[in-house]
Design a protein around this motif. Structure first.
Motif, mmCIF file in Angstrom:
data_model
loop_
_atom_site.group_PDB
_atom_site.id
_atom_site.type_symbol
_atom_site.label_atom_id
_atom_site.label_comp_id
_atom_site.label_asym_id
_atom_site.label_seq_id
_atom_site.Cartn_x
_atom_site.Cartn_y
_atom_site.Cartn_z
ATOM 1 N N ALA A 1 2.976 11.366 3.765
ATOM 2 C CA ALA A 1 1.572 11.001 3.491
ATOM 3 C C ALA A 1 1.296 11.990 2.190
ATOM 4 N N LEU A 2 1.480 13.060 2.326
ATOM 5 C CA LEU A 2 1.082 14.249 1.294
ATOM 6 C C LEU A 2 1.888 13.937 -0.119
ATOM 7 N N ARG A 3 3.050 13.427 0.033
ATOM 8 C CA ARG A 3 3.775 13.169 -0.911
ATOM 9 C C ARG A 3 3.413 11.945 -1.818
ATOM 10 N N PHE A 4 2.996 10.894 -0.876
ATOM 11 C CA PHE A 4 2.509 9.720 -1.301
ATOM 12 C C PHE A 4 1.252 10.017 -2.070
ATOM 13 N N VAL A 5 0.365 10.960 -1.632
ATOM 14 C CA VAL A 5 -0.694 10.964 -2.449
ATOM 15 C C VAL A 5 -0.660 11.679 -3.647
ATOM 16 N N SER A 6 0.372 12.678 -3.681
ATOM 17 C CA SER A 6 0.902 13.240 -5.110
ATOM 18 C C SER A 6 1.444 12.445 -6.041
ATOM 19 N N PHE A 7 2.328 11.381 -5.547
ATOM 20 C CA PHE A 7 2.975 10.693 -6.312
ATOM 21 C C PHE A 7 1.818 9.520 -6.981
ATOM 22 N N ARG A 8 0.976 9.068 -5.978
ATOM 23 C CA ARG A 8 -0.080 8.249 -6.584
ATOM 24 C C ARG A 8 -0.841 8.764 -7.647
ATOM 25 N N ASN A 9 -1.385 10.067 -7.464
ATOM 26 C CA ASN A 9 -2.112 10.679 -8.623
ATOM 27 C C ASN A 9 -1.364 10.928 -9.818
ATOM 28 N N ASN A 10 0.053 11.403 -9.712
ATOM 29 C CA ASN A 10 0.837 11.263 -11.078
ATOM 30 C C ASN A 10 1.080 9.853 -11.465
ATOM 31 N N PHE A 11 1.167 8.884 -10.845
ATOM 32 C CA PHE A 11 1.163 7.400 -11.211
ATOM 33 C C PHE A 11 0.198 7.230 -12.271
ATOM 34 N N LEU B 1 -0.478 0.833 -7.164
ATOM 35 C CA LEU B 1 1.118 1.059 -7.533
ATOM 36 C C LEU B 1 1.899 -0.166 -7.831
ATOM 37 N N THR B 2 1.510 -1.353 -7.184
ATOM 38 C CA THR B 2 2.240 -2.362 -7.025
ATOM 39 C C THR B 2 1.927 -3.403 -8.131
ATOM 40 N N ALA B 3 1.056 -3.152 -8.965
ATOM 41 C CA ALA B 3 0.765 -4.137 -10.064
ATOM 42 C C ALA B 3 1.827 -4.176 -11.185
ATOM 43 N N THR B 4 1.321 -4.584 -12.364
ATOM 44 C CA THR B 4 2.445 -4.494 -13.267
ATOM 45 C C THR B 4 2.854 -3.222 -13.781
ATOM 46 N N ALA B 5 1.940 -2.344 -13.790
ATOM 47 C CA ALA B 5 2.423 -1.017 -14.259
ATOM 48 C C ALA B 5 3.480 -0.126 -13.311
ATOM 49 N N GLY B 6 3.651 -0.919 -12.088
ATOM 50 C CA GLY B 6 4.661 -0.281 -10.858
ATOM 51 C C GLY B 6 6.079 -0.596 -11.189
ATOM 52 N N LYS B 7 6.118 -1.560 -12.173
ATOM 53 C CA LYS B 7 7.550 -1.818 -12.481
ATOM 54 C C LYS B 7 8.408 -0.719 -13.092
ATOM 55 N N GLY B 8 9.462 -0.463 -12.288
ATOM 56 C CA GLY B 8 10.220 0.593 -12.720
ATOM 57 C C GLY B 8 9.896 1.959 -12.101
ATOM 58 N N GLN B 9 8.961 1.952 -11.363
ATOM 59 C CA GLN B 9 8.412 3.404 -10.779
ATOM 60 C C GLN B 9 9.030 3.222 -9.180
ATOM 61 N N PHE B 10 9.593 4.389 -8.611
ATOM 62 C CA PHE B 10 10.022 4.416 -7.377
ATOM 63 C C PHE B 10 9.099 5.485 -6.557
ATOM 64 N N PHE B 11 8.584 5.145 -5.317
ATOM 65 C CA PHE B 11 8.341 6.328 -4.470
ATOM 66 C C PHE B 11 9.448 6.872 -3.939
ATOM 67 N N ALA B 12 9.865 7.770 -4.529
ATOM 68 C CA ALA B 12 11.516 8.419 -3.942
ATOM 69 C C ALA B 12 11.272 9.235 -2.721
ATOM 70 N N ASN B 13 10.888 8.694 -1.643
ATOM 71 C CA ASN B 13 10.672 9.480 -0.288
ATOM 72 C C ASN B 13 11.167 8.412 0.602
ATOM 73 N N GLY B 14 11.809 8.953 1.491
ATOM 74 C CA GLY B 14 12.629 8.135 2.510
ATOM 75 C C GLY B 14 13.583 8.948 3.382
ATOM 76 N N TYR B 15 13.942 8.358 4.545
ATOM 77 C CA TYR B 15 15.001 9.205 5.335
ATOM 78 C C TYR B 15 16.015 8.268 5.794
ATOM 79 N N THR B 16 17.311 8.657 6.008
ATOM 80 C CA THR B 16 18.267 7.777 6.655
ATOM 81 C C THR B 16 17.810 6.946 7.717
ATOM 82 N N TYR B 17 16.946 7.523 8.675
ATOM 83 C CA TYR B 17 16.667 6.693 9.754
ATOM 84 C C TYR B 17 14.877 6.217 9.542
ATOM 85 N N SER B 18 14.563 6.196 8.713
ATOM 86 C CA SER B 18 13.156 5.285 8.273
ATOM 87 C C SER B 18 13.362 4.073 9.037
#
Length: 468
Positions: A130-140, A314-331
């Motif tokens: 959640a905290l990483r998502f907030v940071s990612f979104r603000n940078n985006f 994040l998912t409009a046109t500007a989101g193309k080519g952007q990745f929320f690089a957060n996840g886990y093997t067991y997500s």
């Protein structure tokens, strides 16, 4: 050799435990001398240890075994899914039916527009995500300076570097390197510790002002989010004054600061609702984190639920080519999601939340009787969350010296009498399975009352307390 009808050799297990296990949150100086508690079986609201001793589980495993032990329905769902498909990578646009269906069911319970679900491995990783998502979104969005995170003293949010840094329990911060440059802890909103003579209303005003003043001090354009447990669970079941949650949420809205409600403990029936944010506290957070009761502890799983409004950016046109690089093997693990689905089936079919709303006030009422004891300074909580705070001097609310080991002594007194409680310094915490019966509630209170009184008598004999 100490054996029982389960066939376990307790002495051999205990020796292997001492030789090989590293336990979380254990006094390292006692690991070679204290006998481990080895739990081997559970049923309903009770557990049985390796010596064959049965106890009411007053802590619900760790706030999490909400629907109780021994649920064959969940075990069968786990086995069936493991046989069909034990695992597949969750990365990219890959999913499994249980993860898709479970996400949709969670979204249906979530308040407001929190309709997007990101599955993790537990509470710590849910908060971290959640905290990483907030940071990612603000940078985006081109707001790289909007990074500061506001949290509170005595909060507990997890054990990753980021989630531990936003936690605020003093005992958990020793010898640990934590992030300090952009994380800020507000004073704890604990009414029991408010200044003498201050009303609850005035105390609430002061704690809400703490948040707004910190936002203004840092500059709203620099503050990313405020993260808050509705009730501060592991910090001592701290119940903020009435209206606090709604007012702090409004402050965040006013200053364009995202509000993260950490419902890892309070969700899935613990306070009588699947999510407590809206029905109990009248807030619609931007993000909710959850775990524990999500599967009732049968297998690890966590999640964050994100507002459509946030995700849409994040998912409009500007989101193309952007990745929320957060996840886990067991997500979004399919077996864990299948367990979560079966758990939610039980919660719905047996109206577990309704049972909590019916029996929770009785639990609180019975626990409040402990205030009659001289050593008990405060009993606080809501529904099936309770903390008994012990005091060396009840009138002055004096915290006892750590070497008195109040809570651990009580834990040791209660176990032989058939009750497990959670000892934290001078705090005794209870969060039993939500299926606990009224007869078991009565037994819990009576055993705890005896345990506290016996410890008080022991301390008096040892000259550590003066008998009232």
């Amino acid at each position: 050799m100490d054996t029982n009808n389960f066939g376990f050799d307790f002495d051999a297990l205990a020796e292997k435990d001492r030789d090989h296990m590293i336990h979380p949150w254990v006094d390292l100086g006692l690991t070679r001398t204290r006998e481990p508690l080895i739990v081997v079986e559970g049923e309903g609201a009770t557990v049985t240890d390796a010596k064959g001793h049965r106890m009411i589980d007053g802590i619900g495993g760790m706030w999490c075994v909400n629907v109780g032990y021994g649920r064959n329905e969940i075990a069968e769902a786990i086995a069936e899914q493991a046989r069909r498909l034990c695992y597949f990578s969750p990365f990219g646009i890959i999913a499994t039916p249980p993860s898709i269906d479970f996400a949709a069911r969670l979204a249906a319970y979530a308040p407001g527009d929190l309709k997007h679900v990101f599955f993790t491995t537990g509470g710590s990783t849910a908060v971290d995500s959640a905290l990483r998502f907030v940071s990612f979104r603000n940078n985006f969005l081109g707001k790289p300076k909007k990074k500061h995170i506001i949290t509170r003293e005595y909060a507990y949010h997890g054990s990753t570097l980021l989630s531990a840094s936003v936690s605020g329990k003093p005992a958990d911060r020793g010898n640990m390197d934590l992030i300090t440059d952009y994380i800020h802890h507000l004073p704890v909103p604990n009414p029991y510790r408010r200044p003498e003579g201050m009303s609850l209303e005035a105390f609430c005003d002061a704690k809400v002002a703490d948040l707004e003043n910190k936002i203004l001090e840092l500059g709203p354009e620099n503050v990313a989010c405020f993260i808050a447990e509705p009730l501060l669970a592991s910090g001592g079941v701290i119940v903020p004054p009435p209206g606090y949650q709604r007012r702090t949420w409004e402050i965040c809205r006013k200053h364009d600061v995202l509000y993260i409600s950490d419902e890892v403990v309070t969700g899935f029936g613990r306070l009588g609702h699947v999510f407590a944010s809206k029905p109990v506290f009248d807030i619609e957070p931007d993000i909710i984190t959850c775990a524990k009761g999500l599967t009732s502890g049968y297998v690890p799983l966590g999640a964050m639920l994100v507002s459509d409004r946030l995700f849409a950016d994040l998912t409009a046109t500007a989101g193309k080519g952007q990745f929320f690089a957060n996840g886990y093997t067991y997500s979004a693990h399919p077996v864990a999601c299948a367990a979560g689905m079966a758990n939610l089936d039980i919660i719905e079919r047996e109206d577990i939340c309704g049972r909590v709303r019916e029996n929770g006030p009785y639990f609180q009422q019975r626990m409040a009787e402990l205030l009659e004891l001289d050593m008990v300074g405060d009993v606080r909580g809501s529904q099936f969350m309770v903390c008994v705070e012990l005091s060396a001097d009840k009138k002055n609310k004096t915290v006892p010296p750590t070497n008195w080991d109040y809570a651990w002594r009580i834990f040791e007194k209660c176990r032989p009498k058939g009750l497990m409680v959670r000892p934290l310094s001078h705090l005794v915490i209870l969060s039993p399975p939500l299926v606990i019966t009224r007869a078991q509630i009565d037994e819990t209170v009576e055993v705890l009352k005896q345990g506290i009184q016996e410890v008080a008598d022991d301390l008096t004999r040892e000259g550590l307390r003066t008998k009232a």
